[in-house]
Design a protein around this motif. Structure first.
Motif, PDB file in Angstrom:
ATOM      1  N   MET A 163       0.834  -1.201   0.000  1.00 41.31           N
ATOM      2  CA  MET A 163       0.000   0.000   0.000  1.00 41.31           C
ATOM      3  C   MET A 163       0.871   1.254   0.000  1.00 41.31           C
ATOM      4  O   MET A 163       0.654   2.189  -0.784  1.00 41.31           O
ATOM      5  CB  MET A 163      -0.917  -0.004   1.225  1.00 41.31           C
ATOM      6  N   MET A 164       1.877   1.293   0.865  1.00 39.70           N
ATOM      7  CA  MET A 164       2.724   2.477   0.959  1.00 39.70           C
ATOM      8  C   MET A 164       3.447   2.747  -0.356  1.00 39.70           C
ATOM      9  O   MET A 164       3.468   3.882  -0.848  1.00 39.70           O
ATOM     10  CB  MET A 164       3.738   2.320   2.085  1.00 39.70           C
ATOM     11  N   LEU A 165       4.004   1.715  -0.962  1.00 41.77           N
ATOM     12  CA  LEU A 165       4.737   1.891  -2.214  1.00 41.77           C
ATOM     13  C   LEU A 165       3.811   2.291  -3.359  1.00 41.77           C
ATOM     14  O   LEU A 165       4.151   3.144  -4.186  1.00 41.77           O
ATOM     15  CB  LEU A 165       5.481   0.599  -2.566  1.00 41.77           C
ATOM     16  N   ALA A 166       2.622   1.686  -3.421  1.00 46.62           N
ATOM     17  CA  ALA A 166       1.673   2.017  -4.486  1.00 46.62           C
ATOM     18  C   ALA A 166       1.252   3.482  -4.403  1.00 46.62           C
ATOM     19  O   ALA A 166       1.149   4.169  -5.431  1.00 46.62           O
ATOM     20  CB  ALA A 166       0.452   1.107  -4.403  1.00 46.62           C
ATOM     21  N   VAL A 167       1.016   3.968  -3.184  1.00 43.14           N
ATOM     22  CA  VAL A 167       0.535   5.343  -3.016  1.00 43.14           C
ATOM     23  C   VAL A 167       1.642   6.351  -3.286  1.00 43.14           C
ATOM     24  O   VAL A 167       1.368   7.478  -3.705  1.00 43.14           O
ATOM     25  CB  VAL A 167      -0.071   5.518  -1.603  1.00 43.14           C
ATOM     26  N   ILE A 168       2.905   5.963  -3.076  1.00 41.20           N
ATOM     27  CA  ILE A 168       4.017   6.855  -3.428  1.00 41.20           C
ATOM     28  C   ILE A 168       3.897   7.254  -4.896  1.00 41.20           C
ATOM     29  O   ILE A 168       3.956   8.430  -5.258  1.00 41.20           O
ATOM     30  CB  ILE A 168       5.372   6.168  -3.165  1.00 41.20           C
ATOM     31  N   GLY A 169       3.697   6.268  -5.765  1.00 40.91           N
ATOM     32  CA  GLY A 169       3.565   6.556  -7.185  1.00 40.91           C
ATOM     33  C   GLY A 169       2.286   7.286  -7.523  1.00 40.91           C
ATOM     34  O   GLY A 169       2.281   8.217  -8.341  1.00 40.91           O
ATOM     35  N   LEU A 170       1.172   6.913  -6.889  1.00 40.29           N
ATOM     36  CA  LEU A 170      -0.126   7.501  -7.221  1.00 40.29           C
ATOM     37  C   LEU A 170      -0.187   8.983  -6.869  1.00 40.29           C
ATOM     38  O   LEU A 170      -0.641   9.809  -7.672  1.00 40.29           O
ATOM     39  CB  LEU A 170      -1.234   6.743  -6.478  1.00 40.29           C
ATOM     40  N   PHE A 171       0.279   9.357  -5.666  1.00 38.49           N
ATOM     41  CA  PHE A 171       0.210  10.757  -5.263  1.00 38.49           C
ATOM     42  C   PHE A 171       1.164  11.618  -6.089  1.00 38.49           C
ATOM     43  O   PHE A 171       0.874  12.779  -6.369  1.00 38.49           O
ATOM     44  CB  PHE A 171       0.511  10.900  -3.766  1.00 38.49           C
ATOM     45  N   GLY A 172       2.309  11.046  -6.473  1.00 42.56           N
ATOM     46  CA  GLY A 172       3.199  11.777  -7.357  1.00 42.56           C
ATOM     47  C   GLY A 172       2.532  12.071  -8.690  1.00 42.56           C
ATOM     48  O   GLY A 172       2.644  13.170  -9.243  1.00 42.56           O
ATOM     49  N   LEU A 173       1.784  11.083  -9.195  1.00 42.10           N
ATOM     50  CA  LEU A 173       1.062  11.264 -10.452  1.00 42.10           C
ATOM     51  C   LEU A 173       0.036  12.383 -10.347  1.00 42.10           C
ATOM     52  O   LEU A 173      -0.080  13.232 -11.245  1.00 42.10           O
ATOM     53  CB  LEU A 173       0.370   9.959 -10.840  1.00 42.10           C
ATOM     54  N   PHE A 174      -0.740  12.391  -9.268  1.00 36.14           N
ATOM     55  CA  PHE A 174      -1.747  13.440  -9.078  1.00 36.14           C
ATOM     56  C   PHE A 174      -1.092  14.823  -9.109  1.00 36.14           C
ATOM     57  O   PHE A 174      -1.597  15.753  -9.744  1.00 36.14           O
ATOM     58  CB  PHE A 174      -2.469  13.257  -7.737  1.00 36.14           C
ATOM     59  N   LEU A 175       0.024  14.958  -8.415  1.00 31.61           N
ATOM     60  CA  LEU A 175       0.702  16.246  -8.331  1.00 31.61           C
ATOM     61  C   LEU A 175       1.143  16.724  -9.713  1.00 31.61           C
ATOM     62  O   LEU A 175       0.857  17.851 -10.118  1.00 31.61           O
ATOM     63  CB  LEU A 175       1.915  16.129  -7.405  1.00 31.61           C
ATOM     64  N   PHE A 176       1.805  15.845 -10.455  1.00 32.82           N
ATOM     65  CA  PHE A 176       2.348  16.251 -11.754  1.00 32.82           C
ATOM     66  C   PHE A 176       1.250  16.524 -12.773  1.00 32.82           C
ATOM     67  O   PHE A 176       1.307  17.509 -13.512  1.00 32.82           O
ATOM     68  CB  PHE A 176       3.312  15.179 -12.291  1.00 32.82           C
ATOM     69  N   LEU A 177       0.255  15.643 -12.832  1.00 32.13           N
ATOM     70  CA  LEU A 177      -0.780  15.831 -13.843  1.00 32.13           C
ATOM     71  C   LEU A 177      -1.636  17.066 -13.570  1.00 32.13           C
ATOM     72  O   LEU A 177      -2.110  17.715 -14.502  1.00 32.13           O
ATOM     73  CB  LEU A 177      -1.659  14.584 -13.932  1.00 32.13           C
ATOM     74  N   THR A 178      -1.838  17.401 -12.289  1.00 29.32           N
ATOM     75  CA  THR A 178      -2.603  18.609 -11.976  1.00 29.32           C
ATOM     76  C   THR A 178      -1.919  19.837 -12.570  1.00 29.32           C
ATOM     77  O   THR A 178      -2.558  20.679 -13.218  1.00 29.32           O
ATOM     78  CB  THR A 178      -2.740  18.781 -10.449  1.00 29.32           C
ATOM     79  N   TYR A 179      -0.610  19.945 -12.356  1.00 35.81           N
ATOM     80  CA  TYR A 179       0.131  21.086 -12.902  1.00 35.81           C
ATOM     81  C   TYR A 179       0.286  20.978 -14.418  1.00 35.81           C
ATOM     82  O   TYR A 179       0.246  21.976 -15.139  1.00 35.81           O
ATOM     83  CB  TYR A 179       1.507  21.189 -12.233  1.00 35.81           C
ATOM     84  N   TYR A 180       0.458  19.756 -14.918  1.00 41.35           N
ATOM     85  CA  TYR A 180       0.603  19.568 -16.361  1.00 41.35           C
ATOM     86  C   TYR A 180      -0.662  20.035 -17.088  1.00 41.35           C
ATOM     87  O   TYR A 180      -0.584  20.765 -18.091  1.00 41.35           O
ATOM     88  CB  TYR A 180       0.873  18.103 -16.664  1.00 41.35           C
ATOM     89  N   PHE A 181      -1.816  19.629 -16.595  1.00 43.09           N
ATOM     90  CA  PHE A 181      -3.070  20.020 -17.238  1.00 43.09           C
ATOM     91  C   PHE A 181      -3.282  21.535 -17.193  1.00 43.09           C
ATOM     92  O   PHE A 181      -3.669  22.150 -18.183  1.00 43.09           O
ATOM     93  CB  PHE A 181      -4.255  19.327 -16.565  1.00 43.09           C
TER      94      PHE A 181
END
Length: 510
Positions: free
Chosen positions: A293-311
């Motif tokens: 769970m911890m490792l999966a969420v590391i990647g998921l929250f990073g994705l949210f951060l980058f895509l929010t700014y990218y969009f």
């Protein structure tokens, strides 16, 4: 052969593969799930719903750039740091009572934040939200654990819960975009009040709970050591983003976290009523679920951060358009959890879902490493989001179900809190670590390519996207590591093959 225990005897530690004996089935249990899920959704989406509204709130309350992070950090600090305490409180005083208190307090804190007239008031309200979320989240998950004991129904219930846990953050972006664009930023906090009122009404009418263990004492040294260590850890990662990893303050926070958590583990072996009974994390399957769970969420929250700014920054999307762009990810998580994992978990071992899930998620991440300043959403971003969502849906549901199955009823709350703690710590690490990697890579790219001042704007945008793709490469690697952990550590069989005698006996109803 089952073991007979005297009434009131403490339950022994068990593995998370067993099933409980036949119990009276509550005909209203599915309605109860609706209100449990509603409360969990409120807690999860509040971690991101404010993100899109943050620029508006910053202007309205005259918050400096240096302090604006506290709108997010105050919530995650209190939530992540106090989860173990919240889980143990739920075990001691009763899960239903803790659930209702958490809902009422969360609504009150949300109303306070919505009415904030200055930055301190908003930061304080967000911290209060985190405090009550730390009561609410573990009690919600443990109520779900004790309400659904039939393996087939349990799979469906945890499929819904896993879908909300995985997609709640993305839903937060959508709701935050709609409220910010058509009302104002304050409604990103006010919206929790009617949701909480509905959830409290349903909880009082439909939820049942065994009484708390009033004879047990709260482990005060454990609270100070464990919660203090978690607060230091989460705070260290959140401060690493603006300060840098070599900053003395950040290093001091990490050092304090290591010392406090080390002493905490030592004390839990000696405490008469430990805050976190170590048999919970010593179980191989459960520990594997926590780490996955911890490792999966590391990647998921990073994705949210980058895509929010990218969009918004690179592609020029509005807040609402940004929120809607995340909808396919949300839909894929829901399908993966409720239509695939929930149907298959009774027939296959949990890792047979978790490992492919992390591979799918990593594949989606790898697709995103190809994005540029001119990428097409439909042909380049959308397929990656769908793969990511399906992978997360395949993973989260068996993680929640396996981590909480077979635990003694008196430890259900603290076990649920440990799952949530893994999620919060993973989110903090992902946001700080991946953002630092992205920023460093962007700076290096811009310095190497900015040779013509007339092209400055384009080079900066290309540099920003380059930084995102470098960080996403790392996130894909973390996803694959999560799959490896699940494959090696989670050895539980399919629930229908479990041994009913391995499950703890239910507590007597007073």
């Amino acid at each position: 052969m089952g073991v007979t225990r005297a009434p009131g005897a403490s339950e022994p530690p068990v593995g998370p593969t067993g099933r409980g004996p036949a119990e009276a089935v509550d005909p209203r249990r599915w309605w109860a799930l609706v209100f449990i899920a509603l409360a969990q959704l409120m807690v999860v989406l509040d971690a991101t719903i404010v993100n899109i509204a943050l620029p508006s709130a910053q202007r309205a309350l005259d918050i400096s750039d240096g302090n604006r992070q506290w709108v997010i950090t105050a919530y995650s600090l209190a939530f992540g740091g106090l989860l173990l305490l919240g889980g143990r409180v739920a075990d001691l005083v009763g899960r239903k009572r803790t659930f209702v208190i958490g809902l009422v307090g969360f609504a009150a804190a949300s109303a306070l934040g919505g009415a904030a007239t200055n930055s301190v008031m908003l930061f304080g309200a967000r911290a209060l939200q985190g405090v009550f979320a730390a009561l609410l989240a573990p009690s919600a998950l443990s109520l779900l654990t004790t309400t659904f004991t039939d393996p087939k129904e349990r799979g469906k219930a945890f499929g819904i819960y896993g879908a909300l846990a995985g997609s709640g953050s993305a839903i937060g972006f959508v709701v935050g975009g709609i409220l910010t664009e058509y009302l104002n930023w304050r409604w990103c906090l006010y919206v929790n009040v009617p949701i909480a009122i509905v959830a409290v009404t349903g909880a009082l009418a439909l939820l049942h709970d065994h009484p708390g263990h009033a004879e047990a004492r709260l482990d005060v040294p454990g609270v100070l050591l464990g919660c203090g260590g978690l607060v230091a850890l989460v705070h260290g990662f959140s401060e690493a983003q603006p300060r840098g990893w070599n900053d003395p303050y950040v290093l001091a926070m990490f050092a304090a976290a290591v010392v406090l958590l080390t002493v905490f583990v030592w004390w839990q072996n000696r405490a008469p009523s430990p805050l976190l009974p170590l048999h919970i994390v010593k179980d191989r399957d459960r520990a594997g679920c926590f780490l996955t769970m911890m490792l999966a969420v590391i990647g998921l929250f990073g994705l949210f951060l980058f895509l929010t700014y990218y969009f918004q920054v690179v592609l020029g999307y509005s807040p609402l358009h940004t929120g809607l762009a995340f909808l396919p990810l949300t839909g894929a998580i829901i399908i993966g959890s409720t239509q695939i994992s929930a149907r298959l978990l009774q027939h296959v071992p949990p890792r047979a879902l978790m490992v492919p899930g992390m591979i799918f998620s990593a594949a989606g991440m790898l697709l995103l490493t190809r994005m540029t300043v001119h990428s097409s959403y439909t042909s380049e971003i959308l397929p990656a989001l769908i793969l990511m969502g399906l992978g997360m849906g395949l993973t989260f549901m068996p993680v929640f179900a396996t981590a909480t199955a077979g635990v003694a009823p008196r430890d259900a709350g603290v076990t649920s809190a440990t799952v949530n703690t893994s999620q919060q710590v993973g989110g903090s690490i992902g946001t700080a670590l991946l953002n630092t990697l992205a920023t460093t890579s962007s700076t290096g790219y811009i310095a190497a390519h900015l040779t013509n001042p007339a092209q400055r704007g384009m080079v900066i945008r290309e540099g920003v996207v380059h930084g995102y793709t470098v960080a996403i490469w790392w996130a894909a690697g973390v996803m694959l590591l999560a799959g490896l952990v699940a494959g090696l550590m989670v050895t539980a069989k399919a629930p229908k093959h479990g041994n009913p005698a391995d499950a703890p006996l239910p507590e007597p109803v007073a």
